[in-house]
Design a protein around this motif. Structure first.
Motif, PDB file in Angstrom:
ATOM      1  N   GLY A  14       1.442  -2.481  14.019  1.00  0.00           N
ATOM      2  CA  GLY A  14       1.834  -1.287  12.711  1.00  0.00           C
ATOM      3  C   GLY A  14       2.326  -0.096  13.363  1.00  0.00           C
ATOM      4  N   GLU A  22       6.599   1.486  16.179  1.00  0.00           N
ATOM      5  CA  GLU A  22       5.883   0.163  15.852  1.00  0.00           C
ATOM      6  C   GLU A  22       5.104  -0.139  16.941  1.00  0.00           C
ATOM      7  N   GLN A  44      -7.259   2.477   9.647  1.00  0.00           N
ATOM      8  CA  GLN A  44      -6.434   1.701   8.802  1.00  0.00           C
ATOM      9  C   GLN A  44      -6.863   1.979   7.246  1.00  0.00           C
ATOM     10  N   VAL A  46      -5.832   0.882   3.416  1.00  0.00           N
ATOM     11  CA  VAL A  46      -5.417  -0.242   2.822  1.00  0.00           C
ATOM     12  C   VAL A  46      -5.086   0.227   1.561  1.00  0.00           C
ATOM     13  N   ASN A  47      -3.835   0.424   0.787  1.00  0.00           N
ATOM     14  CA  ASN A  47      -3.728   0.791  -0.599  1.00  0.00           C
ATOM     15  C   ASN A  47      -2.472   0.065  -1.012  1.00  0.00           C
ATOM     16  N   GLY A  48      -2.413  -1.353  -1.464  1.00  0.00           N
ATOM     17  CA  GLY A  48      -1.131  -1.987  -1.683  1.00  0.00           C
ATOM     18  C   GLY A  48      -0.454  -2.416  -0.320  1.00  0.00           C
ATOM     19  N   SER A  49      -0.128  -1.426   0.453  1.00  0.00           N
ATOM     20  CA  SER A  49       0.207  -1.681   1.950  1.00  0.00           C
ATOM     21  C   SER A  49      -0.632  -1.059   3.016  1.00  0.00           C
ATOM     22  N   ILE A  50      -0.718  -1.336   3.926  1.00  0.00           N
ATOM     23  CA  ILE A  50      -1.614  -1.193   5.208  1.00  0.00           C
ATOM     24  C   ILE A  50      -0.791  -0.016   5.911  1.00  0.00           C
ATOM     25  N   LYS A  51      -1.583   1.176   5.950  1.00  0.00           N
ATOM     26  CA  LYS A  51      -1.093   2.566   6.730  1.00  0.00           C
ATOM     27  C   LYS A  51      -1.893   2.693   7.776  1.00  0.00           C
TER      28      LYS A  51
END
Ligand SMILES: [Zn+2]
Length: 83
Positions: A14, A22, A44, A46-51
């Protein structure tokens, strides 16, 4: 449920919010990861995609507590210290 087990390290790929690279992130406790590049800890999200987010003071306290619980559990299981 714990992610950390003896002999098993959970890693993810990530973008680190600290060095903006990255990178490979290593799970330290559930939902929290450490950047293998700069060594900073991230959360981590997570909200639709992982950030991956920087930690606030509450996150840091949570990690500290989780680590202590893990260590206590390991000691109880093993009855001995490794290393
Ligand atoms: Zn980093």
């Amino acid at each position: 449920m714990k992610q950390i087990k003896i002999g098993y390290i959970d890693t993810v790929h990530g973008e680190c919010p600290h060095c903006n690279e990255e990178t490979l992130l290593v799970a330290i406790v559930t939902d929290f990861y450490k950047c293998t590049l700069c060594g900073e800890e991230t959360r981590q999200y997570v909200n639709g995609s992982i950030k991956y987010l920087k930690l606030d003071d509450r996150d840091k306290k949570f990690i500290q507590r989780e680590k202590e619980i893990d260590e206590e559990e390991l000691k109880e299981k093993d009855g001995k210290k490794e290393r």
